[in-house]
Design a protein around this motif. Structure first.
Motif, mmCIF file in Angstrom:
data_model
loop_
_atom_site.group_PDB
_atom_site.id
_atom_site.type_symbol
_atom_site.label_atom_id
_atom_site.label_comp_id
_atom_site.label_asym_id
_atom_site.label_seq_id
_atom_site.Cartn_x
_atom_site.Cartn_y
_atom_site.Cartn_z
ATOM 1 N N MET A 79 0.838 -1.178 0.000
ATOM 2 C CA MET A 79 0.000 0.000 0.000
ATOM 3 C C MET A 79 0.883 1.242 0.000
ATOM 4 S SD MET A 79 -2.494 1.407 2.993
ATOM 5 C CE MET A 79 -2.575 3.170 3.026
ATOM 6 N N PRO A 116 -0.615 6.944 2.871
ATOM 7 C CA PRO A 116 -1.714 7.892 2.645
ATOM 8 C C PRO A 116 -1.218 9.337 2.689
ATOM 9 C CG PRO A 116 -1.938 6.829 4.786
ATOM 10 C CD PRO A 116 -0.777 6.195 4.111
ATOM 11 N N ASP A 156 -1.993 -1.215 5.699
ATOM 12 C CA ASP A 156 -3.236 -0.455 5.575
ATOM 13 C C ASP A 156 -4.000 -0.439 6.899
ATOM 14 O OD1 ASP A 156 -5.261 1.004 4.198
ATOM 15 O OD2 ASP A 156 -6.407 -0.847 3.900
ATOM 16 N N SER A 201 -6.856 3.134 4.107
ATOM 17 C CA SER A 201 -7.494 3.347 2.807
ATOM 18 C C SER A 201 -8.924 3.845 2.972
ATOM 19 C CB SER A 201 -7.464 2.065 1.980
ATOM 20 O OG SER A 201 -8.116 1.004 2.651
#
Length: 117
Positions: A1, A4, A56, A77
């Motif tokens: 991932m 973010p 995540d 996410s």
């Protein structure tokens, strides 16, 4: 991932390091690394760690603004897709600096019915 957008590289690395400590069997009660919030709603997250096997998945104090803050896990996410009533995304509180372990924030949040940070 991918990391973010609302968590910078240094904070992500610290969250992951805390996650490695927990995964290694250490019992830790670190201070929150980041405070996330919805600017147009009452949700707040104080995150302390990321699962090293699932980057995540983060752990911390979660308060959806319903008067019942709790310790638990959240998918980064999902936070990245979350929008408040005016369409604003989750943000990081750039001025937040933790001054106590997560357990102290959790105790205060349970007493007040919301995260105080």
């Amino acid at each position: 991932m991918d990391r973010p957008h609302f968590i910078d590289a240094a904070a992500f690395d610290q969250l992951l390091a805390n996650g490695h400590s927990t995964a290694g069997g250490d019992t830790i009660d670190p201070p929150p690394v980041v405070k996330l919030f919805t600017p147009d709603a009452n949700a707040t997250w104080l995150l302390t760690e990321i699962d090293p096997d699932d980057e995540d998945l983060a752990f911390g104090l979660c308060d959806l603004g319903l008067g019942m803050p709790e310790l638990g896990s959240v998918r980064l996410s999902e936070l990245g897709q979350l929008r408040g009533p005016f369409g604003l995304p989750v943000e990081r509180d750039l001025y937040f600096t933790a001054n106590q372990p997560l357990s102290a924030y959790a105790a205060a949040a349970r007493a007040q019915g919301r995260v105080i940070a």
